[in-house]
Scaffold this motif. Sequence first.
Motif, mmCIF file in Angstrom:
data_model
loop_
_atom_site.group_PDB
_atom_site.id
_atom_site.type_symbol
_atom_site.label_atom_id
_atom_site.label_comp_id
_atom_site.label_asym_id
_atom_site.label_seq_id
_atom_site.Cartn_x
_atom_site.Cartn_y
_atom_site.Cartn_z
ATOM 1 N N ARG A 40 0.834 -1.210 0.000
ATOM 2 C CA ARG A 40 0.000 0.000 0.000
ATOM 3 C C ARG A 40 0.872 1.265 0.000
ATOM 4 N NH1 ARG A 40 -3.504 -3.163 3.243
ATOM 5 N NH2 ARG A 40 -2.556 -2.428 5.192
ATOM 6 N N VAL A 41 1.977 1.218 0.752
ATOM 7 C CA VAL A 41 2.886 2.364 0.781
ATOM 8 C C VAL A 41 3.468 2.621 -0.611
ATOM 9 C CG1 VAL A 41 5.133 3.185 1.610
ATOM 10 C CG2 VAL A 41 3.488 2.237 3.228
ATOM 11 N N LYS A 42 3.867 1.541 -1.304
ATOM 12 C CA LYS A 42 4.417 1.678 -2.648
ATOM 13 C C LYS A 42 3.411 2.322 -3.603
ATOM 14 C CE LYS A 42 7.675 -2.213 -2.412
ATOM 15 N NZ LYS A 42 7.951 -3.587 -2.877
ATOM 16 N N LYS A 43 2.156 1.864 -3.502
ATOM 17 C CA LYS A 43 1.106 2.413 -4.372
ATOM 18 C C LYS A 43 0.855 3.888 -4.060
ATOM 19 C CE LYS A 43 -1.308 -1.942 -5.323
ATOM 20 N NZ LYS A 43 -2.519 -2.749 -5.083
ATOM 21 N N LEU A 44 0.854 4.224 -2.751
ATOM 22 C CA LEU A 44 0.665 5.621 -2.357
ATOM 23 C C LEU A 44 1.797 6.503 -2.878
ATOM 24 C CD1 LEU A 44 -0.677 5.517 1.323
ATOM 25 C CD2 LEU A 44 -1.764 6.623 -0.613
ATOM 26 N N ARG A 45 3.019 5.947 -2.822
ATOM 27 C CA ARG A 45 4.170 6.717 -3.315
ATOM 28 C C ARG A 45 4.058 6.968 -4.827
ATOM 29 N NH1 ARG A 45 7.917 7.962 0.178
ATOM 30 N NH2 ARG A 45 8.338 6.699 2.032
ATOM 31 N N VAL A 46 3.571 5.975 -5.568
ATOM 32 C CA VAL A 46 3.366 6.145 -7.014
ATOM 33 C C VAL A 46 2.337 7.252 -7.277
ATOM 34 C CG1 VAL A 46 2.465 5.057 -9.113
ATOM 35 C CG2 VAL A 46 4.046 3.790 -7.631
ATOM 36 N N LEU A 47 1.222 7.209 -6.520
ATOM 37 C CA LEU A 47 0.191 8.249 -6.661
ATOM 38 C C LEU A 47 0.735 9.621 -6.291
ATOM 39 C CD1 LEU A 47 -2.922 6.408 -5.144
ATOM 40 C CD2 LEU A 47 -2.607 7.061 -7.530
ATOM 41 N N LEU A 48 1.538 9.638 -5.223
ATOM 42 C CA LEU A 48 2.131 10.889 -4.758
ATOM 43 C C LEU A 48 3.046 11.488 -5.830
ATOM 44 C CD1 LEU A 48 2.482 12.823 -2.369
ATOM 45 C CD2 LEU A 48 4.382 11.432 -1.593
ATOM 46 N N GLN A 49 3.848 10.619 -6.442
ATOM 47 C CA GLN A 49 4.743 11.077 -7.494
ATOM 48 C C GLN A 49 3.959 11.624 -8.683
ATOM 49 O OE1 GLN A 49 8.112 11.248 -7.136
ATOM 50 N NE2 GLN A 49 7.953 12.478 -8.988
ATOM 51 N N GLY A 50 2.835 10.942 -8.990
ATOM 52 C CA GLY A 50 1.963 11.414 -10.071
ATOM 53 C C GLY A 50 1.385 12.777 -9.768
ATOM 54 N N ASN A 51 0.946 12.973 -8.510
ATOM 55 C CA ASN A 51 0.396 14.267 -8.091
ATOM 56 C C ASN A 51 1.449 15.367 -8.166
ATOM 57 O OD1 ASN A 51 -2.107 13.260 -7.658
ATOM 58 N ND2 ASN A 51 -2.028 13.269 -5.446
ATOM 59 N N LYS A 52 2.680 15.021 -7.745
ATOM 60 C CA LYS A 52 3.747 16.013 -7.785
ATOM 61 C C LYS A 52 4.074 16.404 -9.225
ATOM 62 C CE LYS A 52 6.066 15.121 -3.389
ATOM 63 N NZ LYS A 52 7.298 14.647 -2.729
ATOM 64 N N SER A 53 4.084 15.420 -10.140
ATOM 65 C CA SER A 53 4.343 15.705 -11.560
ATOM 66 C C SER A 53 3.243 16.590 -12.137
ATOM 67 C CB SER A 53 4.429 14.399 -12.363
ATOM 68 O OG SER A 53 5.511 13.613 -11.920
ATOM 69 N N GLU A 54 1.994 16.279 -11.750
ATOM 70 C CA GLU A 54 0.865 17.087 -12.216
ATOM 71 C C GLU A 54 0.974 18.512 -11.679
ATOM 72 O OE1 GLU A 54 -4.046 17.009 -12.210
ATOM 73 O OE2 GLU A 54 -2.914 15.371 -11.293
ATOM 74 N N GLN A 55 1.394 18.629 -10.417
ATOM 75 C CA GLN A 55 1.545 19.951 -9.817
ATOM 76 C C GLN A 55 2.624 20.757 -10.545
ATOM 77 O OE1 GLN A 55 3.771 20.487 -6.247
ATOM 78 N NE2 GLN A 55 2.149 21.665 -5.266
ATOM 79 N N GLU A 56 3.752 20.102 -10.867
ATOM 80 C CA GLU A 56 4.824 20.785 -11.590
ATOM 81 C C GLU A 56 4.342 21.255 -12.959
ATOM 82 O OE1 GLU A 56 7.886 17.889 -11.599
ATOM 83 O OE2 GLU A 56 8.380 18.162 -9.482
ATOM 84 N N SER A 57 3.531 20.409 -13.624
ATOM 85 C CA SER A 57 2.977 20.774 -14.927
ATOM 86 C C SER A 57 2.047 21.977 -14.801
ATOM 87 C CB SER A 57 2.222 19.578 -15.511
ATOM 88 O OG SER A 57 1.581 19.936 -16.704
#
Length: 340
Positions: free
Chosen positions: A96-113
């Motif tokens: 679950r932590v790994k999946k959350l980290r993937v989602l978190l990274q996606g959110n951060k990339s979206e935020q940078e965009s």
Amino acid sequence: SIENEIYNLNLNIKKTQAEVVDTTLNINLLNEEIGDKNKNISLMQERIGGILQIIYEKGDADILSIMLSAKDFSQVLSEKQYLGNLEKDVSESLDRVKKLRVLLQGNKSEQESKRSELYKLSNKLEDQHDITTEKKKEKDQLLKETKNQESQYQKILADLNSQRQNVEKEIGVLEQKLKDAIIKAKLPKGKGILKWPVENVKITQGYGMTDYAKRGAYNGNEHNGIDLGGPVGTPIYAADAGEVVGVGDDGKYAYGKWIAIRHNNGLITLYGHLSLQKVKKGDRVEALALIAYMGATGYVTGPHLHFTVYAPDTFDLIQSSRISWLWIPIGAPLNPYEYL
């Protein structure tokens, strides 16, 4: 006409401001989501730490010790099952932590965009304000010159048109000589090697002896480029990568505010009648980089982009023999359709 352009520019400014607000709200929401996911990851890490501590403590006793200390065999099985469940919990929690980290990274990339988009919108807003300011100056200058008198304006206009015709004649004679000297075998070849300099292509006048040219618009000369229509403030992009070899302002004559770029294949492109220039001489630009905004400067009947392609090694700036302060960009014009 100027008031109408200012009105449209102000509408674009309001639209861009709304986009800035919307993008900022999206960034704030993404920040909240990132904060929630970080909290969840911290809780998961604490849970995993607690489970690992229990496993470590239970793991000190080997199976023989458990059997000797147990009251019956069912207790041994229960103890082993408990340890197995703890290990399963650790595995699932880590997943679950790994999946959350993937989602978190996606959110951060979206935020940078989104932040990059916000930066572009802010720059666009600033440019629109600059164009509006220039238009207001143009209006004030016009009123100052004419003092709101129609007869005075008509006299200024007649004198200006006479000078404009002389400048157009001058350009035509010089460019025809350069055009006659072109060695076609040495020209770059390949349709599509240049990109369209506007997003929405609307051709209002073609290349060569157009109907407008036949009516004497260029003193019997051909139209040395193509005209692309659009409102004041339309973004203008570089047709290919290259070096900016000229940036100028012909005032109410010829191309008004213009930019010239020499590309890696030797071709030179000219962009005329601009409202705002975003590059300076000597700059290197990439293909489709924002270089300016469409306007109605120079000798025009309405806002548009004049786009000319010159043969390699023919671009130059010459001082007008009619107007001492005026320096005119010239070259050997080619048909832009052969390269777009």
